[in-house]
Scaffold this active site. Structure first.
Site, PDB file in Angstrom:
ATOM      1  N   GLU A   1     -35.684  12.892  42.556  1.00 33.36           N
ATOM      2  CA  GLU A   1     -35.695  13.635  43.909  1.00 33.36           C
ATOM      3  C   GLU A   1     -37.478  14.759  43.446  1.00 33.36           C
ATOM      4  O   GLU A   1     -37.057  15.651  43.248  1.00 33.36           O
ATOM      5  CB  GLU A   1     -35.189  13.941  44.809  1.00 33.36           C
ATOM      6  CG  GLU A   1     -35.588  14.671  46.035  1.00 33.36           C
ATOM      7  CD  GLU A   1     -33.923  14.651  47.187  1.00 33.36           C
ATOM      8  OE1 GLU A   1     -32.712  14.001  47.078  1.00 33.36           O
ATOM      9  OE2 GLU A   1     -34.229  16.122  48.008  1.00 33.36           O
TER      10      GLU A   1
ATOM     11  N   ASP B   1     -42.537  22.592  39.206  1.00 32.58           N
ATOM     12  CA  ASP B   1     -43.265  21.765  40.248  1.00 32.58           C
ATOM     13  C   ASP B   1     -43.741  20.687  38.880  1.00 32.58           C
ATOM     14  O   ASP B   1     -44.138  20.240  37.942  1.00 32.58           O
ATOM     15  CB  ASP B   1     -44.873  22.521  39.452  1.00 32.58           C
ATOM     16  CG  ASP B   1     -45.798  21.844  40.304  1.00 32.58           C
ATOM     17  OD1 ASP B   1     -45.718  20.664  40.750  1.00 32.58           O
ATOM     18  OD2 ASP B   1     -46.803  22.492  40.632  1.00 32.58           O
TER      19      ASP B   1
ATOM     20  N   ASP C   1     -43.362  19.635  51.733  1.00 34.92           N
ATOM     21  CA  ASP C   1     -43.807  20.963  52.418  1.00 34.92           C
ATOM     22  C   ASP C   1     -45.792  20.697  53.233  1.00 34.92           C
ATOM     23  O   ASP C   1     -46.213  19.934  52.767  1.00 34.92           O
ATOM     24  CB  ASP C   1     -44.708  22.287  51.842  1.00 34.92           C
ATOM     25  CG  ASP C   1     -43.411  22.959  50.943  1.00 34.92           C
ATOM     26  OD1 ASP C   1     -42.337  23.129  51.473  1.00 34.92           O
ATOM     27  OD2 ASP C   1     -43.359  23.145  49.772  1.00 34.92           O
TER      28      ASP C   1
ATOM     29  N   LYS D   1     -53.546  22.780  57.452  1.00 38.33           N
ATOM     30  CA  LYS D   1     -54.322  23.685  57.361  1.00 38.33           C
ATOM     31  C   LYS D   1     -55.790  22.705  56.418  1.00 38.33           C
ATOM     32  O   LYS D   1     -55.309  22.098  55.066  1.00 38.33           O
ATOM     33  CB  LYS D   1     -54.834  25.215  56.627  1.00 38.33           C
ATOM     34  CG  LYS D   1     -54.077  25.796  57.497  1.00 38.33           C
ATOM     35  CD  LYS D   1     -54.699  27.691  57.852  1.00 38.33           C
ATOM     36  CE  LYS D   1     -54.229  28.866  58.392  1.00 38.33           C
ATOM     37  NZ  LYS D   1     -53.840  29.836  57.788  1.00 38.33           N
TER      38      LYS D   1
ATOM     39  N   ASP E   1     -40.838  14.826  58.973  1.00 38.72           N
ATOM     40  CA  ASP E   1     -41.107  15.398  60.974  1.00 38.72           C
ATOM     41  C   ASP E   1     -42.319  15.733  61.180  1.00 38.72           C
ATOM     42  O   ASP E   1     -42.279  15.551  62.248  1.00 38.72           O
ATOM     43  CB  ASP E   1     -39.978  15.951  61.583  1.00 38.72           C
ATOM     44  CG  ASP E   1     -40.031  17.578  60.074  1.00 38.72           C
ATOM     45  OD1 ASP E   1     -40.586  17.654  59.078  1.00 38.72           O
ATOM     46  OD2 ASP E   1     -39.950  18.833  61.105  1.00 38.72           O
TER      47      ASP E   1
HETATM   48  C1  LIG Z   1     -39.563  21.537  53.136  1.00 38.26           C
HETATM   49  S1  LIG Z   1     -38.994  21.628  51.494  1.00 38.26           S
HETATM   50  C2  LIG Z   1     -37.567  19.674  51.958  1.00 38.26           C
HETATM   51  C3  LIG Z   1     -36.290  20.456  50.953  1.00 38.26           C
HETATM   52  C4  LIG Z   1     -35.618  18.906  51.510  1.00 38.26           C
HETATM   53  N1  LIG Z   1     -36.018  17.622  50.313  1.00 38.26           N
HETATM   54  C5  LIG Z   1     -34.785  18.845  52.192  1.00 38.26           C
HETATM   55  O1  LIG Z   1     -35.320  17.899  53.419  1.00 38.26           O
HETATM   56  O2  LIG Z   1     -34.115  20.057  52.668  1.00 38.26           O
HETATM   57  C6  LIG Z   1     -39.421  21.251  50.602  1.00 38.26           C
HETATM   58  C7  LIG Z   1     -39.267  21.131  49.001  1.00 38.26           C
HETATM   59  O3  LIG Z   1     -40.180  21.094  48.066  1.00 38.26           O
HETATM   60  C8  LIG Z   1     -39.872  21.864  46.707  1.00 38.26           C
HETATM   61  N2  LIG Z   1     -41.324  21.964  46.165  1.00 38.26           N
HETATM   62  C9  LIG Z   1     -42.466  22.137  46.486  1.00 38.26           C
HETATM   63  N3  LIG Z   1     -43.394  21.677  45.609  1.00 38.26           N
HETATM   64  C10 LIG Z   1     -43.273  20.936  44.684  1.00 38.26           C
HETATM   65  C11 LIG Z   1     -43.350  20.443  43.463  1.00 38.26           C
HETATM   66  N4  LIG Z   1     -44.382  20.382  43.441  1.00 38.26           N
HETATM   67  N5  LIG Z   1     -43.328  20.592  42.897  1.00 38.26           N
HETATM   68  C12 LIG Z   1     -41.645  20.292  42.790  1.00 38.26           C
HETATM   69  N6  LIG Z   1     -40.786  20.634  44.073  1.00 38.26           N
HETATM   70  C13 LIG Z   1     -41.513  20.833  45.035  1.00 38.26           C
HETATM   71  C14 LIG Z   1     -39.786  23.236  47.451  1.00 38.26           C
HETATM   72  O4  LIG Z   1     -39.767  24.818  46.835  1.00 38.26           O
HETATM   73  C15 LIG Z   1     -39.165  23.026  48.897  1.00 38.26           C
HETATM   74  O5  LIG Z   1     -38.124  23.434  48.050  1.00 38.26           O
END
Ligand SMILES: C[S@@+](CC[C@H](N)C(=O)[O-])C[C@H]1O[C@@H](n2cnc3c(N)ncnc32)[C@H](O)[C@@H]1O
Length: 224
Positions: free
Chosen positions: A35, A87, A109, A113, A145
């Site tokens: 995940e 990351d 995320d 933009k 979403d």
């Molecule tokens: C909007 S949150 C969603 C968290 C979770 N999946 C949920 O649905 O509740 C997106 C998550 O992806 C992580 N994330 C963003 N870029 C990432 C990357 N390059 N590698 C690993 N995690 C990443 C962020 O730190 C964040 O916790």
């Protein structure tokens, strides 16, 4: 965190060699599911509880998220989760080819933009990296979403020769897959009335040579 993270962090995260991911789990795990961006870990911990015979690799750089997952691991005495607390793009090139059977990308995320689109997790360069680590017929489960981001991601997957979108009817992408575990961000979306989409892609067989040298995207297309 101090006690559990060193035990569950995948070994040698800063090196350059391949990470032998299967050997990082107790013996007998039939496959590895991953995940990306597990947030506070409810989905990852929920799946790990349901599937003790699978090894789960969670990637999340957000330190509070990692701490939240570890407390779930501790509370449920889970033995089948390993963590990469950085990351995912640093890890992907170091995972062996075809080592992951399922990949979850949930409510990533959206980077709205246009100048930030290159940061989206579903850019084609990352789809290449996922295709390399996924096993033949492995799956990517993507939920969001944010419909513009989801449509953009769908277009990238459909454009990529390694993937087939498995949906055959509207319900296949508008309704939660069977046995779905709700995530924190999904709950937040629900609270403000947003309906997520759920997209599942199958990684085509490596041996599947198709017409014109390109793997076809329709599930009904025949490999030859
Ligand atoms: C909007 S949150 C969603 C968290 C979770 N999946 C949920 O649905 O509740 C997106 C998550 O992806 C992580 N994330 C963003 N870029 C990432 C990357 N390059 N590698 C690993 N995690 C990443 C962020 O730190 C964040 O916790």
């Amino acid at each position: 965190m101090e006690r559990l993270l060193p035990k569950l962090k995948i070994a040698d995260p800063d090196g350059h060699d391949l990470v032998e991911i299967k050997s990082q789990f107790p013996a007998g795990k039939r496959s590895i599911w991953m995940e990306i961006g597990f947030g506070t870990g409810e989905h990852l911990a929920g799946l790990a509880t349901r599937h003790p015979d699978v090894g789960f690799l969670g990637c999340e750089p957000f330190v509070n998220g990692v701490a939240a997952l570890l407390s779930k691991v501790d509370a449920a005495a889970l033995h089948n989760i390993r963590v990469f607390d950085d990351d995912v793009r640093l890890l992907l090139p170091r995972l062996p080819e075809a080592s992951i059977e399922r990949l979850f990308i949930l409510f990533a995320d959206p980077w709205h933009k246009v100048r930030h689109h290159r940061r989206r997790i579903t850019v084609s360069k990352n789809l290449d990296a996922f295709a390399r680590v996924l096993s033949d017929n492995g799956t990517v489960i993507f939920a969001s979403d944010q419909h513009d981001f989801a449509a953009w991601s769908l277009a990238n997957f459909l454009d990529h020769p390694a993937y087939t979108w498995t949906a055959r009817c509207r319900a296949d992408w508008t309704e939660e897959p069977k046995g779905w575990i709700t995530t924190r961000y999904q709950r937040k979306a629900r609270e403000v009335g947003l309906d997520p989409v759920f997209l599942t892609f199958r990684r085509c067989m490596r041996s599947c040579v198709t017409r014109g040298g390109k793997v076809l995207n329709s599930p009904s297309d025949q490999c030859i």
